[in-house]
Design an enzyme around this catalytic site. Sequence first.
Site, PDB file in Angstrom:
ATOM      1  N   TRP A 102      62.978 -28.445  29.974  1.00  0.00           N
ATOM      2  CA  TRP A 102      63.747 -28.741  31.184  1.00  0.00           C
ATOM      3  C   TRP A 102      63.868 -30.237  31.409  1.00  0.00           C
ATOM      4  O   TRP A 102      64.915 -30.729  31.838  1.00  0.00           O
ATOM      5  CB  TRP A 102      63.140 -28.025  32.385  1.00  0.00           C
ATOM      6  CG  TRP A 102      63.299 -26.549  32.251  1.00  0.00           C
ATOM      7  CD1 TRP A 102      62.323 -25.630  32.017  1.00  0.00           C
ATOM      8  CD2 TRP A 102      64.535 -25.820  32.252  1.00  0.00           C
ATOM      9  NE1 TRP A 102      62.873 -24.369  31.890  1.00  0.00           N
ATOM     10  CE2 TRP A 102      64.224 -24.464  32.030  1.00  0.00           C
ATOM     11  CE3 TRP A 102      65.878 -26.192  32.427  1.00  0.00           C
ATOM     12  CZ2 TRP A 102      65.203 -23.474  31.987  1.00  0.00           C
ATOM     13  CZ3 TRP A 102      66.858 -25.208  32.369  1.00  0.00           C
ATOM     14  CH2 TRP A 102      66.517 -23.868  32.149  1.00  0.00           C
ATOM     15  N   ASP A 178      61.387 -32.564  39.531  1.00  0.00           N
ATOM     16  CA  ASP A 178      61.853 -31.182  39.448  1.00  0.00           C
ATOM     17  C   ASP A 178      60.632 -30.290  39.654  1.00  0.00           C
ATOM     18  O   ASP A 178      59.767 -30.193  38.788  1.00  0.00           O
ATOM     19  CB  ASP A 178      62.494 -30.931  38.079  1.00  0.00           C
ATOM     20  CG  ASP A 178      62.953 -29.496  37.882  1.00  0.00           C
ATOM     21  OD1 ASP A 178      62.695 -28.642  38.761  1.00  0.00           O
ATOM     22  OD2 ASP A 178      63.554 -29.210  36.818  1.00  0.00           O
ATOM     23  N   LYS A 202      61.922 -18.820  41.876  1.00  0.00           N
ATOM     24  CA  LYS A 202      60.557 -18.680  41.379  1.00  0.00           C
ATOM     25  C   LYS A 202      59.581 -18.509  42.545  1.00  0.00           C
ATOM     26  O   LYS A 202      58.941 -17.477  42.664  1.00  0.00           O
ATOM     27  CB  LYS A 202      60.193 -19.870  40.502  1.00  0.00           C
ATOM     28  CG  LYS A 202      61.177 -20.030  39.325  1.00  0.00           C
ATOM     29  CD  LYS A 202      60.916 -21.260  38.513  1.00  0.00           C
ATOM     30  CE  LYS A 202      62.042 -21.526  37.518  1.00  0.00           C
ATOM     31  NZ  LYS A 202      62.222 -20.479  36.511  1.00  0.00           N
TER      32      LYS A 202
END
Length: 367
Positions: A102, A178, A202
């Site tokens: 990511w 992030d 999530k």
Amino acid sequence: MTRHFNFCAGPAALPQPVLERARDELLDYQGRGLSVMEMSHRSAEFVAIAEQAERDLRELLAIPDNYRVLFTQGGATLQFASVPYNLLGRGGSANFLHTGIWGKKAIAEARHLFGAAPVVASSEANGHSAVPRQADIALSDDAAYLHYTANETIGGIEFDYVPQAVRPDGTEVPLVCDMSSSILSGPLDVSRFGVIYAGAQKNIGPAGLTLVIVRDDLLDQACAEMPSLMGYKAQAEAGSMVNTPATYGWYLAGLVFQWLKHDIGGLAAMDALNARKAEKLYAAIDGSGFYSNPIAPLNRSRMNVPFVLADDRLDKAFLAESERAGLLNLKGHRSVGGMRASLYNAVPEAAVDALIDFMADFERRNG
């Protein structure tokens, strides 16, 4: 109806009390005679939902008054572009820490839009098994901010500290993070960051909503050519309603915040529960010669636990049998293989206990 244990990395498990309340309010929200999905985002009813959600989130994270909270769309992936567009309007470069897939995607997007995007520390040399230490981080002279991914869902590697973002001349620059897969898993000092962003699917709510927490002084640093809908300042001034927001996702996120406050008892309690869940599973893996995890203990993710079997020819049988046992979505990401158990907030401790029991039984029968 049977509810199984869901270890999916995202969209992930939601708390059962939240789902039950959403079910009960689906057709008729608090006697209004319509669903939240059918409300105008400008209505008094939905504005009240939105404002309560923000208040609850601010309380959970102790967000200082000089930060704006934005409920946006596009996922964390859109933030890979939104962050540089919003923070590079006065020049300089986006600096990055690279610890997995990511982070790599965020770097690629910044380079696509702005050219230079220096990687100032990386864990590539150790196979992304341990994060760079603070002493390894060397920002560029023109760094406008430092970006990192707190927890890499695919590799299962997590920062055990908050990096300092200081240029060679001693100037501190904003830290951007992030936190898609770790936010709300425990207490957080928001004041150490310039921007925090997180996809919802999530620990926050369903896919489709994205949370951005941005410090006030960063709202006037955007690039002139930025698409207007991506602007933090515009969203802040419009209460995250520049266009129609993801209203139902926002409502569900608000229910999750209330669950964290009232059912769990806040983020300190959530932190203790998450630690216990992860410690149990890692102990089972480490105590076995049949399963293994490649991440340095200091940087093992509490949210995403990858593991491999000693004989990968047994992978298909493990997955088939675990699913029949009601343990869902344990297949590892296609880029790394093996297994992955995601232990987000809504995954109960009973799910971890059931997984450990299954793993021990599978080892006895196949080891």
